[in-house]
Design a protein around this motif. Structure first.
Motif, PDB file in Angstrom:
ATOM      1  N   TYR A  36       0.860  -1.182   0.000  1.00 28.29           N
ATOM      2  CA  TYR A  36       0.000   0.000   0.000  1.00 28.29           C
ATOM      3  C   TYR A  36       0.898   1.235   0.000  1.00 28.29           C
ATOM      4  CZ  TYR A  36      -3.175  -3.528   1.877  1.00 28.29           C
ATOM      5  OH  TYR A  36      -3.905  -4.671   2.072  1.00 28.29           O
TER       6      TYR A  36
ATOM      7  N   THR B 215       0.748   5.286   0.120  1.00 25.43           N
ATOM      8  CA  THR B 215      -0.170   6.402   0.383  1.00 25.43           C
ATOM      9  C   THR B 215       0.607   7.715   0.427  1.00 25.43           C
ATOM     10  OG1 THR B 215       0.092   5.935   2.739  1.00 25.43           O
ATOM     11  CG2 THR B 215      -1.862   5.053   1.678  1.00 25.43           C
TER      12      THR B 215
ATOM     13  N   VAL C 155     -11.029  12.845   0.581  1.00 28.28           N
ATOM     14  CA  VAL C 155     -10.618  11.665  -0.197  1.00 28.28           C
ATOM     15  C   VAL C 155      -9.104  11.699  -0.357  1.00 28.28           C
ATOM     16  CG1 VAL C 155     -10.794  10.446  -2.409  1.00 28.28           C
ATOM     17  CG2 VAL C 155     -12.788  11.638  -1.517  1.00 28.28           C
ATOM     18  N   ARG C 156      -8.463  10.575  -0.055  1.00 27.90           N
ATOM     19  CA  ARG C 156      -7.017  10.450  -0.290  1.00 27.90           C
ATOM     20  C   ARG C 156      -6.835   9.215  -1.159  1.00 27.90           C
ATOM     21  NH1 ARG C 156      -3.830  14.617   1.313  1.00 27.90           N
ATOM     22  NH2 ARG C 156      -2.115  13.303   1.988  1.00 27.90           N
ATOM     23  N   ILE C 157      -6.009   9.346  -2.190  1.00 24.98           N
ATOM     24  CA  ILE C 157      -5.828   8.227  -3.112  1.00 24.98           C
ATOM     25  C   ILE C 157      -4.395   7.716  -3.064  1.00 24.98           C
ATOM     26  CG2 ILE C 157      -5.984   7.512  -5.536  1.00 24.98           C
ATOM     27  CD1 ILE C 157      -8.240   9.405  -5.907  1.00 24.98           C
ATOM     28  N   GLY C 158      -4.279   6.420  -2.996  1.00 26.17           N
ATOM     29  CA  GLY C 158      -2.962   5.806  -2.990  1.00 26.17           C
ATOM     30  C   GLY C 158      -2.903   4.675  -3.995  1.00 26.17           C
ATOM     31  N   LYS C 159      -1.837   3.930  -3.941  1.00 24.17           N
ATOM     32  CA  LYS C 159      -1.679   2.782  -4.840  1.00 24.17           C
ATOM     33  C   LYS C 159      -1.737   1.493  -4.048  1.00 24.17           C
ATOM     34  CE  LYS C 159       1.947   4.696  -6.511  1.00 24.17           C
ATOM     35  NZ  LYS C 159       3.292   4.896  -7.054  1.00 24.17           N
ATOM     36  N   TYR C 160      -2.178   0.475  -4.728  1.00 29.67           N
ATOM     37  CA  TYR C 160      -2.327  -0.847  -4.138  1.00 29.67           C
ATOM     38  C   TYR C 160      -1.645  -1.808  -5.109  1.00 29.67           C
ATOM     39  CZ  TYR C 160      -4.975  -5.109  -3.046  1.00 29.67           C
ATOM     40  OH  TYR C 160      -5.344  -6.384  -2.730  1.00 29.67           O
ATOM     41  N   LEU C 161      -0.608  -2.509  -4.665  1.00 31.90           N
ATOM     42  CA  LEU C 161       0.140  -3.395  -5.561  1.00 31.90           C
ATOM     43  C   LEU C 161       0.142  -4.818  -5.016  1.00 31.90           C
ATOM     44  CD1 LEU C 161       2.032  -0.516  -5.235  1.00 31.90           C
ATOM     45  CD2 LEU C 161       3.077  -1.587  -7.211  1.00 31.90           C
ATOM     46  N   GLU C 162      -0.054  -5.763  -5.901  1.00 35.21           N
ATOM     47  CA  GLU C 162       0.068  -7.171  -5.548  1.00 35.21           C
ATOM     48  C   GLU C 162       1.271  -7.737  -6.292  1.00 35.21           C
ATOM     49  OE1 GLU C 162      -4.683  -8.203  -4.851  1.00 35.21           O
ATOM     50  OE2 GLU C 162      -3.645  -8.847  -6.671  1.00 35.21           O
ATOM     51  N   LEU C 163       2.232  -8.251  -5.559  1.00 35.00           N
ATOM     52  CA  LEU C 163       3.438  -8.815  -6.157  1.00 35.00           C
ATOM     53  C   LEU C 163       3.472 -10.313  -5.897  1.00 35.00           C
ATOM     54  CD1 LEU C 163       6.149  -6.331  -4.779  1.00 35.00           C
ATOM     55  CD2 LEU C 163       4.694  -6.006  -6.760  1.00 35.00           C
TER      56      LEU C 163
ATOM     57  N   MET D  68      12.405  -2.887  -2.610  1.00 36.32           N
ATOM     58  CA  MET D  68      11.635  -2.515  -3.812  1.00 36.32           C
ATOM     59  C   MET D  68      10.850  -1.228  -3.578  1.00 36.32           C
ATOM     60  SD  MET D  68       9.967  -6.167  -4.929  1.00 36.32           S
ATOM     61  CE  MET D  68      10.886  -7.661  -4.599  1.00 36.32           C
TER      62      MET D  68
ATOM     63  N   LEU E 166      11.819   1.854  -5.857  1.00 36.39           N
ATOM     64  CA  LEU E 166      10.969   2.065  -7.030  1.00 36.39           C
ATOM     65  C   LEU E 166       9.501   2.341  -6.711  1.00 36.39           C
ATOM     66  CD1 LEU E 166      10.938   1.883 -10.225  1.00 36.39           C
ATOM     67  CD2 LEU E 166      10.030  -0.425  -9.891  1.00 36.39           C
ATOM     68  N   LEU E 167       8.922   1.550  -5.828  1.00 31.89           N
ATOM     69  CA  LEU E 167       7.463   1.571  -5.711  1.00 31.89           C
ATOM     70  C   LEU E 167       6.912   2.817  -5.026  1.00 31.89           C
ATOM     71  CD1 LEU E 167       6.876  -2.204  -4.834  1.00 31.89           C
ATOM     72  CD2 LEU E 167       6.996  -1.119  -7.074  1.00 31.89           C
TER      73      LEU E 167
ATOM     74  N   ARG F 127       3.432   0.577   3.216  1.00 33.68           N
ATOM     75  CA  ARG F 127       3.426  -0.543   4.145  1.00 33.68           C
ATOM     76  C   ARG F 127       3.082  -1.771   3.321  1.00 33.68           C
ATOM     77  NH1 ARG F 127      -2.107  -1.356   5.437  1.00 33.68           N
ATOM     78  NH2 ARG F 127      -3.291   0.404   4.673  1.00 33.68           N
TER      79      ARG F 127
ATOM     80  N   LYS G 293       5.110 -11.528 -11.001  1.00 35.08           N
ATOM     81  CA  LYS G 293       3.876 -10.891 -11.448  1.00 35.08           C
ATOM     82  C   LYS G 293       3.603  -9.647 -10.609  1.00 35.08           C
ATOM     83  CE  LYS G 293      -0.985 -12.092 -12.332  1.00 35.08           C
ATOM     84  NZ  LYS G 293      -2.067 -12.983 -11.888  1.00 35.08           N
TER      85      LYS G 293
ATOM     86  N   ARG H  87       0.476  -6.675 -10.133  1.00 38.62           N
ATOM     87  CA  ARG H  87      -0.826  -6.104 -10.506  1.00 38.62           C
ATOM     88  C   ARG H  87      -1.004  -4.830  -9.690  1.00 38.62           C
ATOM     89  NH1 ARG H  87      -3.397  -8.425 -14.779  1.00 38.62           N
ATOM     90  NH2 ARG H  87      -5.475  -8.177 -13.902  1.00 38.62           N
TER      91      ARG H  87
ATOM     92  N   TYR I 185      -6.097   2.547  -4.176  1.00 36.94           N
ATOM     93  CA  TYR I 185      -6.410   2.456  -2.753  1.00 36.94           C
ATOM     94  C   TYR I 185      -6.964   3.820  -2.364  1.00 36.94           C
ATOM     95  CZ  TYR I 185      -5.150   2.447   2.227  1.00 36.94           C
ATOM     96  OH  TYR I 185      -5.159   2.540   3.589  1.00 36.94           O
TER      97      TYR I 185
ATOM     98  N   GLU J  55      -9.018   6.289   0.531  1.00 35.90           N
ATOM     99  CA  GLU J  55      -9.537   6.502   1.878  1.00 35.90           C
ATOM    100  C   GLU J  55     -10.556   7.636   1.813  1.00 35.90           C
ATOM    101  OE1 GLU J  55      -5.524   5.250   4.429  1.00 35.90           O
ATOM    102  OE2 GLU J  55      -6.078   7.361   4.177  1.00 35.90           O
TER     103      GLU J  55
END
Lengths: 80, 80
Positions: free
Chosen positions: A6, A8, A36-44, A61, A65-66, A75, B35, B37, B41, B43
């Protein structure tokens, strides 16, 4: 092993994307949305079973980079 | 009340941003990443205490604006 990351925006940093979405929600009649707060959600997907090593690697990582750690927090969770 | 919304790309839909990040991670030496994806995210701070109503409203927000349900899935959690 799967890592979920995550990213943020730090609390004291402006989030123009979040403000735009909040404005759109207000226009659509969702007046109860005050922030509203927008973040990224990554699945590795990681090809490793060593949890301790995976934790160290995912941290690296994120730092490299991320996430932009100047303006973003991150986190992550490991599972599997 | 706070709502946390996760918007992810459906499993069978291509994720070029995820592929780009995976490529960059490989270049940086993180060869164990098989992988990636990427999703969003969000709030949301909601000025309401009615949990049932909030659930319905956040669902409507996701359907109408936050997620493109043709290619994205969403899920959310309420707290407070």
């Amino acid at each position: 092993m799967k890592a979920t990351v995550y990213v943020t925006i730090k609390e004291n940093v402006l989030d123009p994307q979040g403000n735009a979405v909040q404005g759109s929600l207000q226009t659509l009649g969702f007046s109860e949305v005050s922030k509203v707060r927008i973040g990224k959600y990554l699945e590795l997907q990681l090809d490793t079973n060593d949890r301790a090593q995976a934790e160290e690697r995912v941290k690296a990582m994120c730092e490299k980079l991320l996430a932009n750690t100047v303006v973003e927090d991150y986190r992550f969770e490991l599972e599997g």
